[in-house]
Enzyme design. Structure first.
Site, PDB file in Angstrom:
ATOM      1  N   ASP A 192      39.078  25.755  92.346  1.00 60.41           N
ATOM      2  CA  ASP A 192      40.157  25.767  91.364  1.00 60.41           C
ATOM      3  C   ASP A 192      39.578  25.254  90.047  1.00 60.41           C
ATOM      4  O   ASP A 192      39.253  24.072  89.915  1.00 60.41           O
ATOM      5  CB  ASP A 192      41.296  24.856  91.842  1.00 60.41           C
ATOM      6  CG  ASP A 192      42.500  24.871  90.895  1.00 60.41           C
ATOM      7  OD1 ASP A 192      43.495  24.179  91.217  1.00 60.41           O
ATOM      8  OD2 ASP A 192      42.443  25.543  89.843  1.00 60.41           O
ATOM      9  N   ASP A 217      28.603  31.258  86.748  1.00 59.03           N
ATOM     10  CA  ASP A 217      27.506  31.837  87.530  1.00 59.03           C
ATOM     11  C   ASP A 217      27.001  30.838  88.569  1.00 59.03           C
ATOM     12  O   ASP A 217      26.886  31.148  89.762  1.00 59.03           O
ATOM     13  CB  ASP A 217      26.371  32.226  86.571  1.00 59.03           C
ATOM     14  CG  ASP A 217      25.286  33.037  87.269  1.00 59.03           C
ATOM     15  OD1 ASP A 217      24.179  33.134  86.706  1.00 59.03           O
ATOM     16  OD2 ASP A 217      25.532  33.558  88.373  1.00 59.03           O
ATOM     17  N   HIS A 229      46.244  25.052  80.965  1.00 60.29           N
ATOM     18  CA  HIS A 229      47.694  25.316  81.007  1.00 60.29           C
ATOM     19  C   HIS A 229      48.241  25.786  79.663  1.00 60.29           C
ATOM     20  O   HIS A 229      49.418  25.554  79.333  1.00 60.29           O
ATOM     21  CB  HIS A 229      48.462  24.097  81.518  1.00 60.29           C
ATOM     22  CG  HIS A 229      48.327  23.903  82.986  1.00 60.29           C
ATOM     23  ND1 HIS A 229      48.996  22.946  83.715  1.00 60.29           N
ATOM     24  CD2 HIS A 229      47.560  24.561  83.898  1.00 60.29           C
ATOM     25  CE1 HIS A 229      48.660  23.007  84.989  1.00 60.29           C
ATOM     26  NE2 HIS A 229      47.781  23.980  85.134  1.00 60.29           N
ATOM     27  N   GLU A 286      50.577  27.645  93.487  1.00 54.95           N
ATOM     28  CA  GLU A 286      49.896  26.336  93.480  1.00 54.95           C
ATOM     29  C   GLU A 286      50.442  25.492  92.345  1.00 54.95           C
ATOM     30  O   GLU A 286      50.622  24.293  92.453  1.00 54.95           O
ATOM     31  CB  GLU A 286      48.388  26.525  93.323  1.00 54.95           C
ATOM     32  CG  GLU A 286      47.579  25.237  93.422  1.00 54.95           C
ATOM     33  CD  GLU A 286      47.366  24.534  92.084  1.00 54.95           C
ATOM     34  OE1 GLU A 286      47.710  25.106  91.037  1.00 54.95           O
ATOM     35  OE2 GLU A 286      46.870  23.388  92.103  1.00 54.95           O
ATOM     36  N   ILE A 296      25.068  36.093  93.373  1.00 50.95           N
ATOM     37  CA  ILE A 296      26.366  36.694  93.014  1.00 50.95           C
ATOM     38  C   ILE A 296      26.285  37.085  91.539  1.00 50.95           C
ATOM     39  O   ILE A 296      26.138  36.218  90.679  1.00 50.95           O
ATOM     40  CB  ILE A 296      27.521  35.705  93.240  1.00 50.95           C
ATOM     41  CG1 ILE A 296      27.587  35.274  94.708  1.00 50.95           C
ATOM     42  CG2 ILE A 296      28.851  36.306  92.768  1.00 50.95           C
ATOM     43  CD1 ILE A 296      27.851  36.391  95.699  1.00 50.95           C
ATOM     44  N   ASP A 351      27.389  31.257  92.693  1.00 53.31           N
ATOM     45  CA  ASP A 351      26.222  31.258  93.598  1.00 53.31           C
ATOM     46  C   ASP A 351      26.302  30.113  94.596  1.00 53.31           C
ATOM     47  O   ASP A 351      25.882  30.253  95.753  1.00 53.31           O
ATOM     48  CB  ASP A 351      24.928  31.162  92.779  1.00 53.31           C
ATOM     49  CG  ASP A 351      24.654  32.425  91.966  1.00 53.31           C
ATOM     50  OD1 ASP A 351      23.981  32.333  90.918  1.00 53.31           O
ATOM     51  OD2 ASP A 351      25.133  33.510  92.365  1.00 53.31           O
TER      52      ASP A 351
HETATM   53  N1  DTR Z   1      45.900  20.918  89.571  1.00 53.19           N
HETATM   54  C1  DTR Z   1      44.982  21.975  89.169  1.00 53.19           C
HETATM   55  C2  DTR Z   1      43.940  21.475  88.202  1.00 53.19           C
HETATM   56  C3  DTR Z   1      43.254  20.268  88.642  1.00 53.19           C
HETATM   57  C4  DTR Z   1      43.388  19.044  88.106  1.00 53.19           C
HETATM   58  N2  DTR Z   1      42.571  18.178  88.753  1.00 53.19           N
HETATM   59  C5  DTR Z   1      41.898  18.845  89.722  1.00 53.19           C
HETATM   60  C6  DTR Z   1      40.959  18.433  90.651  1.00 53.19           C
HETATM   61  C7  DTR Z   1      40.467  19.353  91.554  1.00 53.19           C
HETATM   62  C8  DTR Z   1      40.902  20.675  91.510  1.00 53.19           C
HETATM   63  C9  DTR Z   1      41.843  21.103  90.557  1.00 53.19           C
HETATM   64  C10 DTR Z   1      42.315  20.164  89.679  1.00 53.19           C
HETATM   65  C11 DTR Z   1      45.744  23.066  88.507  1.00 53.19           C
HETATM   66  O1  DTR Z   1      46.303  22.841  87.428  1.00 53.19           O
HETATM   67  O2  DTR Z   1      45.741  24.169  89.058  1.00 53.19           O
HETATM   68 ZN    ZN Z   2      46.845  24.627  86.745  1.00 53.86          ZN
HETATM   69 ZN    ZN Z   3      44.393  25.444  89.226  1.00 55.18          ZN
HETATM   70 CA    CA Z   4      24.549  34.518  90.082  1.00 54.71          CA
END
Ligand code: DTR
Ligand code: ZN
Ligand code: ZN
Ligand code: CA
Length: 318
Positions: free
Chosen positions: A201, A303, A288, A172, A45, A307
């Site tokens: 995420d 990267d 945030h 989300e 990718i 992949d």
């Molecule tokens: N809640 C997600 C960020 C986040 C915090 N701990 C984890 C663990 C696994 C995936 C994501 C996260 C956010 O702020 O979008």
């Molecule tokens: Zn977030």
């Molecule tokens: Zn997030």
């Molecule tokens: Ca790549």
């Protein structure tokens, strides 16, 4: 060793002449005649292409009050950008509306035509940012990597055994609202067809860790083995239970997995030893915050994870 496309194609062509690989399968999925056939390796990718999507998402935020948050114009503009790319690539897309916090939210779902509709492999990422910034790592990174993997499926005209479905979730940040709305809206017989959901995420954190979700052992192994092949050590993701969209699927009894490079927690000395970066600093010090821009990305992490996503899609759909 990762095969680049030309060598990979040559290998496939060479195998075709030996009859070891039956044409015209794009993925040599196991069949009764060829029980041992292995899936072809996923393509690389191009991280430049993933970063180009991040630049677009940054521009969208810049043109819409500095964010891509639920209920704000920047979020719908993000949906429209990704949908246009997928429509042009031959996906069957649908935008599903929901309401939360007094505003309309949107989920984008994209199906790759073909494969066994009784076995659906899903990959997704939330597309919304918080109000305070453009959300490029959180979660433009996951959204862009999933998009580029879907586009690679189209470029390769992959013909997987399973049916592939990709999704970009709204709201989300308000509490997994979009993904929960999607799972709740699925009839039970549709839900039972989902063989696994892969969540991405925050996969480009500037002071990255390499965390693998440990909710499903089989999915976890695919990711851990991939990174082992890169000589990159991984850790189990421990802070995320319920913290991202995989929880909506896990709660419905669907196998889940995913990758994460860390948020506001600090990197330990031991972690800095194995991964580099800065001990005592947050994995993403702009979590945030308004500084979660295109500058807030570690290219190598983005990267590697992009992949790894492609590898998992090719592997788990074969
Ligand atoms: N809640 C997600 C960020 C986040 C915090 N701990 C984890 C663990 C696994 C995936 C994501 C996260 C956010 O702020 O979008
Ligand atoms: Zn977030
Ligand atoms: Zn997030
Ligand atoms: Ca790549």
């Amino acid at each position: 060793m990762k095969l680049s496309a030309p060598i990979r194609t040559l290998t496939a062509a060479a195998l075709l002449t030996t009859g070891l690989l039956a044409a015209p399968m794009a993925s040599a999925a196991p069949t009764p005649e060829r029980p041992g056939a292995a899936a072809l390796a996923a393509p690389d990718i191009p991280v430049a292409d993933v970063k180009a999507h991040l630049s677009e998402l940054q521009s969208i935020a810049d043109a819409n009050g500095g964010n891509r948050a639920h209920g704000e114009p920047g979020y719908k503009a993000s949906i429209d950008y990704i949908k246009a790319k997928l429509d042009a690539a031959g996906f069957t897309t649908s935008v599903k509306e929901f309401t939360t916090g007094g505003s309309t939210g949107y989920n984008l779902v994209a199906d790759w035509p073909g494969g066994d509709e009784g076995q659906v492999l899903m990959a997704g990422a939330h597309l919304d940012s918080v109000d305070s910034g453009p959300g490029i790592n959180d979660n433009g990174s996951g959204s862009a990597a999933v998009l580029e993997t879907a586009l690679a499926v189209s470029r390769e005209q992959l013909k997987p055994a399973k049916h592939l479905r990709f999704a970009w979730w709204g709201a989300e940040e308000l509490g997994l609202v979009g993904s929960q709305n999607y799972v709740d809206s699925l009839p039970e017989d549709e839900r039972s067809k989902i063989s696994g959901y892969l969540n991405f995420d925050m996969i480009g954190s500037p002071n990255p860790g390499y965390f693998v979700y440990d909710d499903d052992p089989a999915i976890e192994k695919v990711f851990k083995d991939y990174f082992a092949g890169l000589n990159v050590q991984t850790e189990i993701e421990t802070e995320g239970d319920g913290r991202s969209d995989h929880a909506s699927f896990l709660d419905a009894g669907i196998p889940v997995g995913g990758l994460f490079t860390g948020a506001g927690n600090s990197k330990s000395s031991a972690q800095a030893e194995k991964w580099g970066g800065t001990a005592g600093e947050a994995f993403d010090r702009c979590y945030h915050s308004s500084c979660d821009t295109t500058k807030n990305i570690d290219e190598t992490a983005l990267d590697r994870n992009s992949d790894a996503i492609a590898h998992a899609i090719w592997e788990l759909s074969s």
